[in-house]
Motif scaffolding. Structure first.
Motif, PDB file in Angstrom:
ATOM      1  N   UNK A  46      -3.408   6.096  -0.712  1.00  0.00           N
ATOM      2  CA  UNK A  46      -4.580   6.949  -0.176  1.00  0.00           C
ATOM      3  C   UNK A  46      -3.655   8.522   0.158  1.00  0.00           C
ATOM      4  N   UNK A  47      -3.977   8.963   0.377  1.00  0.00           N
ATOM      5  CA  UNK A  47      -3.733  10.373   0.254  1.00  0.00           C
ATOM      6  C   UNK A  47      -3.529  10.970   1.835  1.00  0.00           C
TER       7      UNK A  47
ATOM      8  N   UNK B 204       1.034  -1.498  -0.057  1.00  0.00           N
ATOM      9  CA  UNK B 204      -0.057  -0.282  -0.259  1.00  0.00           C
ATOM     10  C   UNK B 204       0.958   1.039   0.003  1.00  0.00           C
ATOM     11  N   UNK B 205       0.260   2.238  -0.281  1.00  0.00           N
ATOM     12  CA  UNK B 205       1.059   3.913  -0.238  1.00  0.00           C
ATOM     13  C   UNK B 205       0.479   4.960  -0.188  1.00  0.00           C
ATOM     14  N   UNK B 206       0.498   5.038   1.108  1.00  0.00           N
ATOM     15  CA  UNK B 206       0.232   6.780   1.586  1.00  0.00           C
ATOM     16  C   UNK B 206       1.139   7.870   0.777  1.00  0.00           C
ATOM     17  N   UNK B 207       0.562   8.754   0.613  1.00  0.00           N
ATOM     18  CA  UNK B 207       1.022   9.953   0.108  1.00  0.00           C
ATOM     19  C   UNK B 207       0.566  10.676   1.111  1.00  0.00           C
ATOM     20  N   UNK B 208       1.957  11.298   1.777  1.00  0.00           N
ATOM     21  CA  UNK B 208       1.420  12.191   2.225  1.00  0.00           C
ATOM     22  C   UNK B 208       2.508  13.656   2.157  1.00  0.00           C
ATOM     23  N   UNK B 209       1.510  14.638   2.303  1.00  0.00           N
ATOM     24  CA  UNK B 209       1.656  16.520   2.365  1.00  0.00           C
ATOM     25  C   UNK B 209       1.843  17.089   3.549  1.00  0.00           C
ATOM     26  N   UNK B 210       2.808  17.374   4.430  1.00  0.00           N
ATOM     27  CA  UNK B 210       2.514  18.007   5.489  1.00  0.00           C
ATOM     28  C   UNK B 210       2.595  20.076   4.935  1.00  0.00           C
ATOM     29  N   UNK B 211       1.781  19.840   5.283  1.00  0.00           N
ATOM     30  CA  UNK B 211       1.070  21.244   5.363  1.00  0.00           C
ATOM     31  C   UNK B 211       2.048  21.877   6.390  1.00  0.00           C
TER      32      UNK B 211
END
Length: 158
Positions: free
Chosen positions: A86-87, A34-41
């Protein structure tokens, strides 16, 4: 070697991010992960102590979150269709939040771009990839998206 079931891809959603995607997808396929696409604001609350009105800072952060959520959705639709991915969007200081997230989600591998900053920008913000590599609880694959051969992973010789 521990099986790779979860891959964390911290994406800054810059023009470099799509160049790292082939590596993420290749590793996910190889390990059936599984891939977790993480964006940290990035948070800017510390600026309120420098004379910037708190309301301005919180409104600015809210706009960043709103734009980031839309950008992350577009990124997922453009690059991760058909992939078990999942994002995730969180607020904070990118390097620390990536490491915290990796621990909390029990990820097995982090794939991160090294395009990084230079000069004054690096002094002010540091290198997120460098901090993650030095402090990660799991293996980290770094990809320089601007190397000519970095855009596509080489298939295994079979």
């Amino acid at each position: 070697m521990k099986p790779v079931q979860k891959i964390l891809f911290p994406a800054d959603l810059s023009a470099a991010s799509p160049r790292i995607v082939p590596w993420v997808k290749a590793m996910a396929e190889r390990f059936d992960a599984e891939v977790i696409v993480l964006f940290v604001a990035r948070v800017f609350g510390h600026y309120s102590g420098m004379g910037v009105p708190y309301a301005f800072v919180t409104d600015f952060e809210a706009e960043i979150i709103k734009g980031a959520r839309q950008s992350l959705d577009n990124f997922m639709n453009n690059h991760f269709k058909g992939v078990r991915a999942r994002p995730e969007l969180i607020r904070g200081y990118p390097a620390e939040e990536i490491l915290n997230f990796a621990r909390e989600e029990s990820v097995d591998l982090i794939i991160i771009g090294t395009h990084g900053r230079k000069g004054l920008e690096r002094i002010l913000f540091g290198s997120v990839a460098e901090h993650v590599v030095k402090n990660s609880p799991v293996p980290v694959l770094t990809v320089n998206p601007y190397r000519t051969d970095a855009a596509e992973p080489k298939p295994d010789a079979q």
